[in-house]
Design an enzyme around this catalytic site. Structure first.
Site, PDB file in Angstrom:
ATOM      1  N   ARG A 167      27.396   5.162  16.939  1.00  0.00           N
ATOM      2  CA  ARG A 167      26.491   4.385  16.079  1.00  0.00           C
ATOM      3  C   ARG A 167      26.844   2.900  16.151  1.00  0.00           C
ATOM      4  NH1 ARG A 167      24.958   1.132  12.982  1.00  0.00           N
ATOM      5  NH2 ARG A 167      24.032   1.311  10.916  1.00  0.00           N
ATOM      6  N   ARG A 177      22.456  18.108   9.327  1.00  0.00           N
ATOM      7  CA  ARG A 177      23.179  16.861   9.583  1.00  0.00           C
ATOM      8  C   ARG A 177      24.515  17.114  10.283  1.00  0.00           C
ATOM      9  NH1 ARG A 177      22.737  14.663   3.886  1.00  0.00           N
ATOM     10  NH2 ARG A 177      20.559  14.145   3.607  1.00  0.00           N
ATOM     11  N   TYR A 197       7.512   8.741   1.128  1.00  0.00           N
ATOM     12  CA  TYR A 197       8.137   7.512   1.631  1.00  0.00           C
ATOM     13  C   TYR A 197       7.089   6.454   1.967  1.00  0.00           C
ATOM     14  CZ  TYR A 197      12.628   9.928   2.046  1.00  0.00           C
ATOM     15  OH  TYR A 197      13.794  10.603   1.774  1.00  0.00           O
ATOM     16  N   ASP A 237      15.115  11.067  13.053  1.00  0.00           N
ATOM     17  CA  ASP A 237      14.899  10.864  11.625  1.00  0.00           C
ATOM     18  C   ASP A 237      13.504  11.347  11.279  1.00  0.00           C
ATOM     19  OD1 ASP A 237      16.203   9.316   9.188  1.00  0.00           O
ATOM     20  OD2 ASP A 237      14.061   8.883   9.155  1.00  0.00           O
ATOM     21  N   ARG A 285      27.734  11.022  10.028  1.00  0.00           N
ATOM     22  CA  ARG A 285      28.782  10.060   9.730  1.00  0.00           C
ATOM     23  C   ARG A 285      30.146  10.676   9.410  1.00  0.00           C
ATOM     24  NH1 ARG A 285      25.808   6.392   5.348  1.00  0.00           N
ATOM     25  NH2 ARG A 285      24.836   8.405   4.891  1.00  0.00           N
TER      26      ARG A 285
END
Length: 358
Positions: free
Chosen positions: A40, A27, A154, A77, A31
């Protein structure tokens, strides 16, 4: 093809000599970087950011402008594959990914098919091609996917889960049906990763985020077996250059030997395993990637440097170490701490590689 100017990552993954230990961060585009947050916001949503090659390329390259990292990793992703299967992916603030149409029945599973990477997932391949062009040989590009088991969690749960009751219920009550789902996801992952190599990825990583929630027997049957099958079916060389493959099961420290035996080139290790012990267990079979606790980035710079030094000392003066966190960098991290980490890895690892023919 542009010559690679910094090949430390590829050399380390193949257990070849390097001048310093290569480092990248899971990552690393995310963020915690203000420039990422700005891009973003321009994109309008996380999915739009992933699906716009120019913006996904931009955020992939942002950490390389800040830190002397030894690799770029594709910004995307792990859930792009099930989204392309028609499950209706969205991201809810504070809740994570949600599928509008989760896979819950035999009919749902039979209906699934592996998406074509150059049609339904063309935006990912276009992003890979664009990143390779923009990198211009600066560092290698890592492509990635989720593991079949992790994708299936998921798809069946419909999003994130704390107890994995639905997917484990399928595992114990209808194992044949779960195997059918995993065969489809494995075909999709294989095609997806091979397409990334064809588009320009120079190394591959499979994230088995939820393999660690399984019992040993279930892990080997429902997660590891499918990763091993994918490794066997991947493009492992292009234009005479080996394409290294990294497998990472979070919480998988008990199974390092089994993971190393899949034929992968490197095994990712989380912070719950002593790196020196991990190296002794797998020997010279594979390289190791890891394994600083991500929360160590909250420490003062000198204490952070001491933690970096400890990880390097744990691995020791052997070939085949890629420095990384034991999982993804957290969004609260001060970017200056990430710079401290990267610079410390290069500085403090040099003595371990003295005299290396690199």
């Amino acid at each position: 093809m542009t010559e690679l100017r910094n090949d430390r990552l590829l050399r380390a993954l193949l257990r070849q000599p390097v001048d310093v230990t290569p480092v990248w961060l899971m990552r690393q585009a995310g963020r915690y970087l203000p420039e990422y947050r700005a891009t973003r916001a321009r994109a309008g949503s996380f999915l739009a950011l992933c699906q716009t090659p120019e913006l996904a390329c931009e955020v992939t390259l942002q950490p390389l402008a800040r830190f002397p990292l030894d690799a770029a990793i594709l910004f995307s992703d792990i859930l792009t594959i099930p989204d392309a299967m028609g499950l209706g992916l969205s991201f809810s603030e504070g809740e994570g990914p949600i599928f509008a149409r989760p896979v819950r029945s035999a009919t749902d599973i039979v209906r699934l098919s592996a998406p074509d990477p150059e049609t339904e997932l063309r935006y990912v391949m276009d992003t890979v091609r664009l990143i390779r062009r923009e990198l211009a040989g600066r560092v290698p590009l890592i492509g990635f996917s989720g593991s079949p088991w992790t994708l299936a969690t998921y798809m069946v749960e419909g999003g994130s889960s704390k107890d994995f009751a639905r997917i484990k219920g399928l595992l114990y009550d209808q194992p044949e049906l779960l195997h059918q789902l995993l065969k489809t996801t494995a075909r999709a992952v294989t095609a997806y990763l091979n397409a990334q190599v064809a588009a320009g990825a120079q190394a591959l990583m499979m994230f088995d985020t939820w393999g660690g929630v399984l019992s040993p027997r279930a892990y080997r049957e429902f997660s590891l077996a499918y990763m091993a099958q994918i490794v066997a079916d991947l493009t492992r060389e292009i234009d005479g250059q080996r394409i290294p493959v990294i497998l990472f099961t979070k919480g998988g420290g008990a199974w390092l030997e089994d993971i190393a035996a899949t034929g992968c080139d490197a095994v990712g290790v989380d912070w719950a395993v002593d790196l020196g012990e991990a190296r002794r267990r797998v020997g010279s079979q594979v390289a190791l990637q890891g394994n600083l606790d991500p929360v160590a980035l909250a420490a003062a710079p000198e204490r952070l440097r001491a933690q970096v030094a400890q990880v390097l000392a744990d691995f020791g003066p052997w070939p085949g170490h890629v420095f990384n966190l034991g999982h993804g960098i957290q969004q609260w991290v001060d970017p200056e701490r990430a710079l401290v980490l990267v610079e410390a890895v290069h500085e403090l690892s040099a003595p371990y590689h003295a005299g290396a023919d690199s």
